[in-house]
Design an enzyme around this catalytic site. Sequence first.
Site, PDB file in Angstrom:
ATOM      1  N   ASP A   1       9.347  -5.827   8.429  1.00 47.93           N
ATOM      2  CA  ASP A   1       8.192  -5.024   8.867  1.00 47.93           C
ATOM      3  C   ASP A   1       8.106  -4.922  10.378  1.00 47.93           C
ATOM      4  O   ASP A   1       7.063  -5.165  10.975  1.00 47.93           O
ATOM      5  CB  ASP A   1       6.889  -5.614   8.300  1.00 47.93           C
ATOM      6  CG  ASP A   1       6.674  -5.173   6.851  1.00 47.93           C
ATOM      7  OD1 ASP A   1       7.540  -4.470   6.311  1.00 47.93           O
ATOM      8  OD2 ASP A   1       5.637  -5.539   6.267  1.00 47.93           O
TER       9      ASP A   1
ATOM     10  N   ASP B   1      -2.330   6.861   2.783  1.00 48.51           N
ATOM     11  CA  ASP B   1      -1.795   7.889   1.883  1.00 48.51           C
ATOM     12  C   ASP B   1      -0.556   7.410   1.122  1.00 48.51           C
ATOM     13  O   ASP B   1      -0.002   8.150   0.306  1.00 48.51           O
ATOM     14  CB  ASP B   1      -1.478   9.171   2.668  1.00 48.51           C
ATOM     15  CG  ASP B   1      -0.418   8.948   3.750  1.00 48.51           C
ATOM     16  OD1 ASP B   1       0.059   7.795   3.904  1.00 48.51           O
ATOM     17  OD2 ASP B   1      -0.070   9.919   4.438  1.00 48.51           O
TER      18      ASP B   1
ATOM     19  N   GLY C   1       0.812  -1.214   0.000  1.00 57.61           N
ATOM     20  CA  GLY C   1       0.000   0.000   0.000  1.00 57.61           C
ATOM     21  C   GLY C   1       0.842   1.259   0.000  1.00 57.61           C
ATOM     22  O   GLY C   1       0.362   2.342  -0.313  1.00 57.61           O
TER      23      GLY C   1
ATOM     24  N   ASP D   1       1.295 -11.262   7.181  1.00 61.26           N
ATOM     25  CA  ASP D   1       1.852 -10.454   6.091  1.00 61.26           C
ATOM     26  C   ASP D   1       3.192  -9.848   6.469  1.00 61.26           C
ATOM     27  O   ASP D   1       3.870  -9.279   5.614  1.00 61.26           O
ATOM     28  CB  ASP D   1       0.863  -9.355   5.672  1.00 61.26           C
ATOM     29  CG  ASP D   1       0.398  -8.508   6.849  1.00 61.26           C
ATOM     30  OD1 ASP D   1      -0.104  -9.085   7.825  1.00 61.26           O
ATOM     31  OD2 ASP D   1       0.555  -7.285   6.795  1.00 61.26           O
ATOM     32  N   ASN D   2       3.564  -9.962   7.733  1.00 62.62           N
ATOM     33  CA  ASN D   2       4.861  -9.448   8.166  1.00 62.62           C
ATOM     34  C   ASN D   2       5.819 -10.584   8.509  1.00 62.62           C
ATOM     35  O   ASN D   2       6.764 -10.393   9.272  1.00 62.62           O
ATOM     36  CB  ASN D   2       4.683  -8.526   9.376  1.00 62.62           C
ATOM     37  CG  ASN D   2       3.894  -7.280   9.032  1.00 62.62           C
ATOM     38  OD1 ASN D   2       3.894  -6.839   7.873  1.00 62.62           O
ATOM     39  ND2 ASN D   2       3.217  -6.712  10.005  1.00 62.62           N
TER      40      ASN D   2
ATOM     41  N   LYS E   1       9.766   2.149   0.366  1.00 64.85           N
ATOM     42  CA  LYS E   1       8.688   2.203   1.362  1.00 64.85           C
ATOM     43  C   LYS E   1       8.388   3.671   1.596  1.00 64.85           C
ATOM     44  O   LYS E   1       9.292   4.415   1.994  1.00 64.85           O
ATOM     45  CB  LYS E   1       9.153   1.519   2.652  1.00 64.85           C
ATOM     46  CG  LYS E   1       8.124   1.397   3.738  1.00 64.85           C
ATOM     47  CD  LYS E   1       8.641   0.407   4.768  1.00 64.85           C
ATOM     48  CE  LYS E   1       7.698   0.186   5.915  1.00 64.85           C
ATOM     49  NZ  LYS E   1       8.216  -0.879   6.794  1.00 64.85           N
TER      50      LYS E   1
ATOM     51  N   ARG F   1      14.596  -0.392   0.843  1.00 63.32           N
ATOM     52  CA  ARG F   1      14.802  -1.575   1.674  1.00 63.32           C
ATOM     53  C   ARG F   1      15.405  -2.702   0.853  1.00 63.32           C
ATOM     54  O   ARG F   1      15.031  -2.904  -0.305  1.00 63.32           O
ATOM     55  CB  ARG F   1      13.466  -2.001   2.269  1.00 63.32           C
ATOM     56  CG  ARG F   1      13.540  -3.270   3.085  1.00 63.32           C
ATOM     57  CD  ARG F   1      12.382  -3.373   4.030  1.00 63.32           C
ATOM     58  NE  ARG F   1      11.150  -3.783   3.375  1.00 63.32           N
ATOM     59  CZ  ARG F   1       9.991  -3.921   4.017  1.00 63.32           C
ATOM     60  NH1 ARG F   1       9.911  -3.655   5.304  1.00 63.32           N
ATOM     61  NH2 ARG F   1       8.926  -4.302   3.381  1.00 63.32           N
TER      62      ARG F   1
ATOM     63  N   ARG G   1       5.892 -13.242   1.485  1.00 64.31           N
ATOM     64  CA  ARG G   1       5.415 -13.350   2.854  1.00 64.31           C
ATOM     65  C   ARG G   1       4.488 -14.560   2.980  1.00 64.31           C
ATOM     66  O   ARG G   1       3.988 -15.062   1.964  1.00 64.31           O
ATOM     67  CB  ARG G   1       4.616 -12.082   3.211  1.00 64.31           C
ATOM     68  CG  ARG G   1       5.373 -10.799   2.963  1.00 64.31           C
ATOM     69  CD  ARG G   1       4.440  -9.664   2.557  1.00 64.31           C
ATOM     70  NE  ARG G   1       5.196  -8.496   2.092  1.00 64.31           N
ATOM     71  CZ  ARG G   1       5.632  -7.521   2.883  1.00 64.31           C
ATOM     72  NH1 ARG G   1       5.331  -7.541   4.161  1.00 64.31           N
ATOM     73  NH2 ARG G   1       6.338  -6.522   2.404  1.00 64.31           N
TER      74      ARG G   1
END
Length: 495
Positions: free
Chosen positions: A266, A130, A97, A256-257, A118, A181, A188
């Site tokens: 993450d 955002d 996102g 997801d992490n 990121k 990164r 994941r």
Amino acid sequence: MNHPASAPAIGFLFDNSYARDLPGFYAAWKPEAVPAPVLLYLNQALADELALDLSTYDEAALAALFAGNRLPDGATPIAQAYAGHQFGQFSPQLGDGRALLIGEVIDRHGRRRDLAFKGSGRTPFSRRGDGKAAVGPMLREVLIGEAMHALGIPTTRALAVVGTGEQIRRERPLPGANLTRVAASHIRVGTFEFFARGAIEEVRLLADYTIARHDPALAGTANRYLAFLRAVTERQAALVAQWMLVGFIHGVMNTDNMSIAGETIDFGPCAFMEAYHPRTVFSSIDEQGRYAYRNQPAVAQWNLARLAETLLPLLADEQQEAVALATGVIDGFPERYRQHWLAGVRAKLGIPAGDAAADLALAEDWLGLLQQDKVDFTLAWRRLADAAEGRLAPLQALFTDHLALDAWLQRWQVRRAGDDEKAHAAAMRGANPWIIPRNHRVEEAVDAASDGDLAPFLALLAALQRPFEENPALARFAEPAPAAFTAAYQTFCGT
Ligand code: AMP
Ligand code: MG
């Protein structure tokens, strides 16, 4: 959506296998241009390791590059799709996102590494976010990633951070940033969960890609998907054991992490434990303590079970048999974790392998003493190494219950390895860091950097590079935070 092989690039020899081999697993996308990029951090040693030739870039060009304003030749920026269990609840569509995978390079050791942004703006996966990141949290990610790396723990790392010149809207306006990164991959558990909802062929494609990338020895073997599950399980058992041994609390161990490659990833709201307590939790949103220190091994196993579920159709034709096979691997996690933790804790205690139950009891009783006296986890281990050289006073000074400590020390003395005290203490110091990223120091550094003063950040970063060496000039970084600070300390994710 097939991308042509990348043309020779200036400084970056991309080979973007994810974009090339997994069409439909992502959205091709572009970073948002930012108004006034300023390079805040560049990890030159990591750039060298990645064989990135940045020599033709001046500072402004580097800022434009790592802001995403001028992508290097051969980049194929994509937003990766993934799902995830967040605090136990399934979210079918998360995805990058506020991140973009810009490409992959082969490092000097022949390892394939992702380069990803990121904070590079909205993507098709942004939902209500955002797509932005703030300077403070991105520099925090630099500090923790470099600290983990210096501690010898597999981790994603930051290559660069650029201030964007934008103000982003959070509780109060904050300076915006984009972080670059580096990861073994960004695949994941949640990536598998996303595709497991569709055709089984998609999971197979993803699994074959991932095996080729992370477990190439398994490619083409019989039962490779089961062996793959076992390999991922093994990596997580080893990783979480290492976290526990340094008091690292990830903070948001959603599926997801969790990286299939077994790297720490993450770690937004992560923090290191100060005084030992197994229930320690710092994340403001973790009200139930789901991701508290002591729960991390069990959560890792729970997450691995979610991965196993996605692989079931690949494990056997019969559902029942597939479940039995997967369960066999997942049920084996606690023992694998215990083996890794035991090996690590023996090194920290400076004892040779002996009776497992007795060694576990020795370690757990030591931790019990720390808990009872609210002793700083990191310092206690370090001063135990002093005790190995006969210097007991610094250790005793941490405790109030000296009788209990002495009784435990007598048990420990019997088990200690070797008769060369100096060598023994030195070996223990190699397993027990003197410097960890102390929460108060991290916050101090990150706050100053957000206000434009990078000096405390750079000083802390330098101190974190050699965590096992005691250097009196760095003593302020080794000191625990005031207890009142720790008691009130809260961390935040997604900031
Ligand atoms: P995290 O828990 O920080 O790993 O993020 C969970 C999900 O939220 C991921 O899909 C992220 O891409 C997304 N996310 C986090 N922060 C933002 C943001 N500022 N804008 C858009 N998406 C975000
Ligand atoms: Mg995440």
